[in-house]
Design a protein around this motif. Structure first.
Motif, PDB file in Angstrom:
ATOM      1  N   GLY A   1       0.838  -1.191   0.000  1.00 42.94           N
ATOM      2  CA  GLY A   1       0.000   0.000   0.000  1.00 42.94           C
ATOM      3  C   GLY A   1       0.871   1.238   0.000  1.00 42.94           C
ATOM      4  O   GLY A   1       1.837   1.327   0.752  1.00 42.94           O
ATOM      5  N   ALA A   2       0.525   2.198  -0.854  1.00 39.60           N
ATOM      6  CA  ALA A   2       1.318   3.421  -0.958  1.00 39.60           C
ATOM      7  C   ALA A   2       0.957   4.431   0.112  1.00 39.60           C
ATOM      8  O   ALA A   2       1.703   5.379   0.353  1.00 39.60           O
ATOM      9  CB  ALA A   2       1.147   4.039  -2.351  1.00 39.60           C
ATOM     10  N   ASP A   3      -0.203   4.245   0.777  1.00 35.74           N
ATOM     11  CA  ASP A   3      -0.597   5.153   1.850  1.00 35.74           C
ATOM     12  C   ASP A   3      -1.105   4.343   3.033  1.00 35.74           C
ATOM     13  O   ASP A   3      -1.263   3.118   2.955  1.00 35.74           O
ATOM     14  CB  ASP A   3      -1.665   6.150   1.377  1.00 35.74           C
ATOM     15  N   GLU A   4      -1.364   5.010   4.142  1.00 35.88           N
ATOM     16  CA  GLU A   4      -1.707   4.316   5.384  1.00 35.88           C
ATOM     17  C   GLU A   4      -2.998   3.527   5.264  1.00 35.88           C
ATOM     18  O   GLU A   4      -3.089   2.382   5.731  1.00 35.88           O
ATOM     19  CB  GLU A   4      -1.814   5.332   6.525  1.00 35.88           C
ATOM     20  N   ALA A   5      -4.016   4.111   4.635  1.00 31.13           N
ATOM     21  CA  ALA A   5      -5.299   3.414   4.518  1.00 31.13           C
ATOM     22  C   ALA A   5      -5.167   2.163   3.654  1.00 31.13           C
ATOM     23  O   ALA A   5      -5.686   1.091   3.999  1.00 31.13           O
ATOM     24  CB  ALA A   5      -6.350   4.353   3.935  1.00 31.13           C
ATOM     25  N   GLY A   6      -4.478   2.297   2.531  1.00 35.54           N
ATOM     26  CA  GLY A   6      -4.303   1.152   1.654  1.00 35.54           C
ATOM     27  C   GLY A   6      -3.477   0.060   2.303  1.00 35.54           C
ATOM     28  O   GLY A   6      -3.781  -1.135   2.170  1.00 35.54           O
ATOM     29  N   LEU A   7      -2.453   0.451   3.039  1.00 35.99           N
ATOM     30  CA  LEU A   7      -1.598  -0.536   3.689  1.00 35.99           C
ATOM     31  C   LEU A   7      -2.331  -1.256   4.811  1.00 35.99           C
ATOM     32  O   LEU A   7      -2.171  -2.467   4.997  1.00 35.99           O
ATOM     33  CB  LEU A   7      -0.348   0.155   4.231  1.00 35.99           C
ATOM     34  N   ARG A   8      -3.182  -0.542   5.553  1.00 35.46           N
ATOM     35  CA  ARG A   8      -3.931  -1.176   6.641  1.00 35.46           C
ATOM     36  C   ARG A   8      -4.884  -2.241   6.094  1.00 35.46           C
ATOM     37  O   ARG A   8      -4.996  -3.346   6.663  1.00 35.46           O
ATOM     38  CB  ARG A   8      -4.723  -0.108   7.390  1.00 35.46           C
ATOM     39  N   ALA A   9      -5.553  -1.927   5.000  1.00 39.17           N
ATOM     40  CA  ALA A   9      -6.450  -2.909   4.383  1.00 39.17           C
ATOM     41  C   ALA A   9      -5.665  -4.115   3.887  1.00 39.17           C
ATOM     42  O   ALA A   9      -6.117  -5.264   4.004  1.00 39.17           O
ATOM     43  CB  ALA A   9      -7.218  -2.266   3.231  1.00 39.17           C
ATOM     44  N   ALA A  10      -4.475  -3.868   3.349  1.00 37.54           N
ATOM     45  CA  ALA A  10      -3.647  -4.955   2.849  1.00 37.54           C
ATOM     46  C   ALA A  10      -3.175  -5.857   3.983  1.00 37.54           C
ATOM     47  O   ALA A  10      -3.178  -7.089   3.863  1.00 37.54           O
ATOM     48  CB  ALA A  10      -2.457  -4.384   2.084  1.00 37.54           C
ATOM     49  N   ILE A  11      -2.768  -5.263   5.099  1.00 39.04           N
ATOM     50  CA  ILE A  11      -2.315  -6.043   6.253  1.00 39.04           C
ATOM     51  C   ILE A  11      -3.451  -6.926   6.777  1.00 39.04           C
ATOM     52  O   ILE A  11      -3.249  -8.102   7.102  1.00 39.04           O
ATOM     53  CB  ILE A  11      -1.780  -5.110   7.349  1.00 39.04           C
ATOM     54  N   ASP A  12      -4.662  -6.364   6.831  1.00 37.75           N
ATOM     55  CA  ASP A  12      -5.810  -7.155   7.283  1.00 37.75           C
ATOM     56  C   ASP A  12      -6.061  -8.339   6.362  1.00 37.75           C
ATOM     57  O   ASP A  12      -6.369  -9.452   6.811  1.00 37.75           O
ATOM     58  CB  ASP A  12      -7.058  -6.281   7.358  1.00 37.75           C
ATOM     59  N   GLY A  13      -5.950  -8.100   5.054  1.00 37.09           N
ATOM     60  CA  GLY A  13      -6.175  -9.176   4.098  1.00 37.09           C
ATOM     61  C   GLY A  13      -5.170 -10.300   4.253  1.00 37.09           C
ATOM     62  O   GLY A  13      -5.536 -11.488   4.274  1.00 37.09           O
ATOM     63  N   VAL A  14      -3.899  -9.950   4.359  1.00 36.51           N
ATOM     64  CA  VAL A  14      -2.862 -10.968   4.524  1.00 36.51           C
ATOM     65  C   VAL A  14      -3.027 -11.682   5.862  1.00 36.51           C
ATOM     66  O   VAL A  14      -2.854 -12.910   5.962  1.00 36.51           O
ATOM     67  CB  VAL A  14      -1.466 -10.340   4.388  1.00 36.51           C
ATOM     68  N   ALA A  15      -3.377 -10.941   6.917  1.00 34.18           N
ATOM     69  CA  ALA A  15      -3.569 -11.557   8.234  1.00 34.18           C
ATOM     70  C   ALA A  15      -4.675 -12.606   8.198  1.00 34.18           C
ATOM     71  O   ALA A  15      -4.571 -13.660   8.857  1.00 34.18           O
ATOM     72  CB  ALA A  15      -3.896 -10.486   9.266  1.00 34.18           C
TER      73      ALA A  15
END
Length: 343
Positions: A222-236
Motif C-alpha cells: 500500500g502506498a498510503d496508510e489506509a491502503g496498507l492497513r487494508a492490505a495487512i488485514d487481508g494478509v492476516a
C-alpha cells in the motif's frame, strides 16, 4: 527478478485479468485451484497474451497422470512453450471429503505421479515405449490413436509445491522445480526448506543449477496508510487460515509461535474467523508475509529470496491491491535487475 501474478479464477474473466497483469508489467500469471478449474483460465490467457503460464497448483492426487500430461501438453502448445505444470498434494480432509479420492503417503504418491508424467512425455516424444510401473499407478498402453506425438515446444517442466521437509525433498529429487509455499518465513526457508532441497538434489545427483526454485509470498502492499492497513488485514486473514492447519505449524514453530496453531484450529472448527484474525499480530504479518510500500515490498522480496531464486509469485489475498501499487512493485523488482546489468 521475474514476477508472476495470480490470474482470475473464472475463465470468463481471464482475458481481462491477463491483459491487466501484462499492463502492470508482470512476466507471467498463475492459477490457484479454488472455486474454479485450474486449467481453463490459462487456456484463455494463452491465446490472448505472451505471458508465462503456470498452475500453482493443480491438485495431483485425484487426477490421473495421463489427464495431467494431456492438459500440460495442450497448454504448452497453446502458449508456444510458455507453460509449466505446478502440482500440489493438498491435505487429507480435502482429498477424502472434498475430492472423494484416496489419501495416503502423499510424498510417495507425488513421486509416482511425476515419474508417470515424465514417462508419458517420453513416450510421446518417441524416446521410449510407455512402461511405467509405480507403486500407486501403472501406465503401459499408448497406441497411435491416443499418442499426440512430440510436442513442438518440448515437454513442459513439472514443478511441485511443498512446505514440509519430506515433500520438499521429493520435489528436489523428482521434479523440475520447487514452488515455495507462500506461508513461510525467512528463517523457515533457510533452516528447513533449503536443507531439504539440497538433500533431494543429492539423491537425484543434481545441483541447484539443475533445479528451479520459485519464491512465493503473501504481499501486503500500500502506498498510503489506509491502503496498507487494508492490505495487512487481508494478509492476516490468510495467515490465520493457513495457520489453523496442522501441516503449517512448523513455520509458526520456527518463529516461536507454535502454540498459536491449535488455537486457530479450534476457532476454525466453529467458524470464528474474526477471532482467528484477531490472533494474528502485525509482527506475524511482517514475518510470514511481506509488508510495505511498493518499494519496501520489493526490497523485502529480494532480501527473502536472494541467492536462490530469480522468480517470485505474489499473492494479494483478501484485499484489492491497487493496480498502480502492483505496477510499481513489479517495476521495482525489474529495475533492480537492470541496475545490476553490466553496461
Amino acid at each position: 527478478m521475474r514476477v508472476h501474478l495470480q490470474l482470475a479464477e473464472r475463465p470468463d474473466q481471464a482475458t481481462t485479468a491477463a491483459r491487466e497483469a501484462a499492463a502492470m508489467g508482470a512476466d507471467g500469471v498463475f492459477t490457484f485451484e479454488g472455486r474454479h478449474d485450474v486449467f481453463f483460465p490459462l487456456v484463455v490467457a494463452a491465446a490472448d497474451t505472451d505471458l508465462d503460464l503456470m498452475t500453482n497448483v493443480a491438485i495431483a492426487g485425484p487426477r490421473s497422470p495421463l489427464h495431467l500430461a494431456h492438459s500440460a501438453y495442450d497448454l504448452q502448445v497453446l502458449s508456444s512453450g510458455r507453460f509449466r505444470l505446478g502440482l500440489g498434494s493438498q491435505i487429507r480432509p480435502h482429498i477424502e471429503k472434498r475430492y472423494g479420492a484416496t489419501w495416503g503417503r502423499p510424498a510417495a504418491r507425488m513421486a509416482d505421479t511425476i515419474g508417470a508424467i515424465s514417462a508419458i512425455f517420453d513416450a510421446w516424444e518417441g524416446k521410449s515405449p510407455l512402461d511405467f510401473r509405480g507403486e500407486f499407478v501403472t501406465h503401459t498402453l499408448m497406441t497411435p490413436n491416443f499418442d499426440p506425438g512430440p510436442n513442438p515446444f518440448g515437454p513442459p517442466p513439472v514443478l511441485l509445491g511443498a512446505l514440509g521437509p519430506i515433500m520438499t525433498r521429493t520435489a528436489a529429487e523428482f521434479a523440475s522445480g520447487l514452488l515455495v509455499m507462500p506461508f513461510n518465513s525467512t528463517r523457515h526457508l533457510i533452516e528447513r526448506t533449503l536443507p531439504a532441497v539440497d538433500e533431494g538434489l543429492r539423491r537425484s545427483g543434481r545441483t541447484r543449477a539443475d533445479f528451479s526454485i520459485i519464491g512465493q509470498a503473501m504481499v501486503a502492499v500500500g502506498a498510503d496508510e489506509a491502503g496498507l492497513r487494508a492490505a495487512i488485514d487481508g494478509v492476516a486473514m490468510l495467515i490465520a487460515f493457513y495457520g489453523s492447519t496442522p501441516a503449517y505449524r512448523p513455520v509458526l514453530e520456527a518463529e516461536g509461535w507454535g502454540d498459536l496453531q491449535p488455537q486457530l484450529n479450534s476457532l476454525s472448527k466453529v467458524g470464528a474467523f474474526a477471532e482467528m484474525r484477531a490472533l494474528i499480530t502485525d509482527e506475524m504479518v511482517a514475518t510470514i508475509g511481506v509488508v510495505g510500500t511498493p518499494g519496501e515490498c520489493a526490497e523485502e522480496l529480494r532480501a527473502r529470496f536472494a541467492g536462490f531464486t530469480s522468480e517470485v509469485c505474489c499473492y494479494f489475498p483478501h484485499y484489492s491491491a491497487r493496480p498502480d501499487d502492483v505496477a510499481e512493485l513489479v517495476a521495482a523488482l525489474h529495475d533492480h535487475d537492470r541496475s545490476r546489468t553490466p553496461r
